[in-house]
Design a protein around this motif. Structure first.
Motif, PDB file in Angstrom:
ATOM      1  N   TYR A  66      -5.276   7.387   5.595  1.00 34.98           N
ATOM      2  CA  TYR A  66      -5.829   7.232   4.339  1.00 34.98           C
ATOM      3  C   TYR A  66      -4.017   6.238   4.236  1.00 34.98           C
ATOM      4  CZ  TYR A  66      -9.050   9.333   4.626  1.00 34.98           C
ATOM      5  OH  TYR A  66     -11.104   9.897   5.840  1.00 34.98           O
ATOM      6  N   SER A  67      -4.155   5.270   2.505  1.00 38.37           N
ATOM      7  CA  SER A  67      -3.155   5.091   2.103  1.00 38.37           C
ATOM      8  C   SER A  67      -4.321   3.790   0.889  1.00 38.37           C
ATOM      9  CB  SER A  67      -2.621   3.972   2.970  1.00 38.37           C
ATOM     10  OG  SER A  67      -1.446   4.299   3.748  1.00 38.37           O
ATOM     11  N   TYR A  68      -3.069   4.164  -0.368  1.00 37.87           N
ATOM     12  CA  TYR A  68      -4.069   3.860  -1.744  1.00 37.87           C
ATOM     13  C   TYR A  68      -3.312   2.700  -2.095  1.00 37.87           C
ATOM     14  CZ  TYR A  68      -1.026   5.704  -4.667  1.00 37.87           C
ATOM     15  OH  TYR A  68       0.728   5.481  -5.937  1.00 37.87           O
ATOM     16  N   ILE A 105       0.754  -1.269  -0.023  1.00 42.23           N
ATOM     17  CA  ILE A 105       0.068   0.181   0.226  1.00 42.23           C
ATOM     18  C   ILE A 105       1.158   1.215   0.164  1.00 42.23           C
ATOM     19  CG2 ILE A 105      -2.037  -1.006   1.052  1.00 42.23           C
ATOM     20  CD1 ILE A 105      -1.343  -0.099   4.006  1.00 42.23           C
ATOM     21  N   HIS A 106       0.230   2.167  -0.612  1.00 43.53           N
ATOM     22  CA  HIS A 106       0.941   3.451  -0.705  1.00 43.53           C
ATOM     23  C   HIS A 106       0.662   4.622  -0.182  1.00 43.53           C
ATOM     24  CE1 HIS A 106       2.428   1.477  -4.128  1.00 43.53           C
ATOM     25  NE2 HIS A 106       1.977   1.199  -4.071  1.00 43.53           N
ATOM     26  N   THR A 107       1.689   5.284   1.108  1.00 44.17           N
ATOM     27  CA  THR A 107       1.295   6.377   1.247  1.00 44.17           C
ATOM     28  C   THR A 107       0.659   7.637   0.701  1.00 44.17           C
ATOM     29  OG1 THR A 107       3.401   7.326   1.499  1.00 44.17           O
ATOM     30  CG2 THR A 107       2.531   5.929   3.150  1.00 44.17           C
ATOM     31  N   PRO A 156      -4.857   2.718   6.564  1.00 39.23           N
ATOM     32  CA  PRO A 156      -2.248   2.316   7.114  1.00 39.23           C
ATOM     33  C   PRO A 156      -2.791   1.094   8.097  1.00 39.23           C
ATOM     34  CG  PRO A 156      -3.008   4.535   7.168  1.00 39.23           C
ATOM     35  CD  PRO A 156      -4.221   4.487   6.033  1.00 39.23           C
TER      36      PRO A 156
END
Length: 78
Positions: A54-56, A45-47, A68
């Motif tokens: 939130y991450s995505y 997952i990406h910050t 996250p």
């Protein structure tokens, strides 16, 4: 402090915009991409800058917001 889990989360517009602008490669995910689904550790997952809650990740070409801390899907936004 515990926050109640609700089915609708008011995601800030800038979070949505940021995620929609990213060109991160899609990851193949076997399973249901639904709110509350916990993603395995194998999914990176990406910050999101300045948005610690939130991450995505992009799963099966869908942009997905993730918590996250719990790795749970918040919502698919695309």
């Amino acid at each position: 402090m515990a926050l109640a889990q609700t089915s609708t989360v008011a995601v800030p517009g800038e979070v949505r915009t940021y995620v929609l602008e990213q060109k991160t490669p899609s990851v193949t995910f076997e399973g249901d991409i639904a709110a509350g689904t916990a993603l395995p550790d194998t999914v990176e997952i990406h910050t999101i800058p300045d948005q610690a809650e939130y991450s995505y990740v992009i799963l099966n070409n869908k942009r997905v917001l993730v918590n996250p801390k719990t790795r749970a899907v918040i919502e698919a936004i695309e």
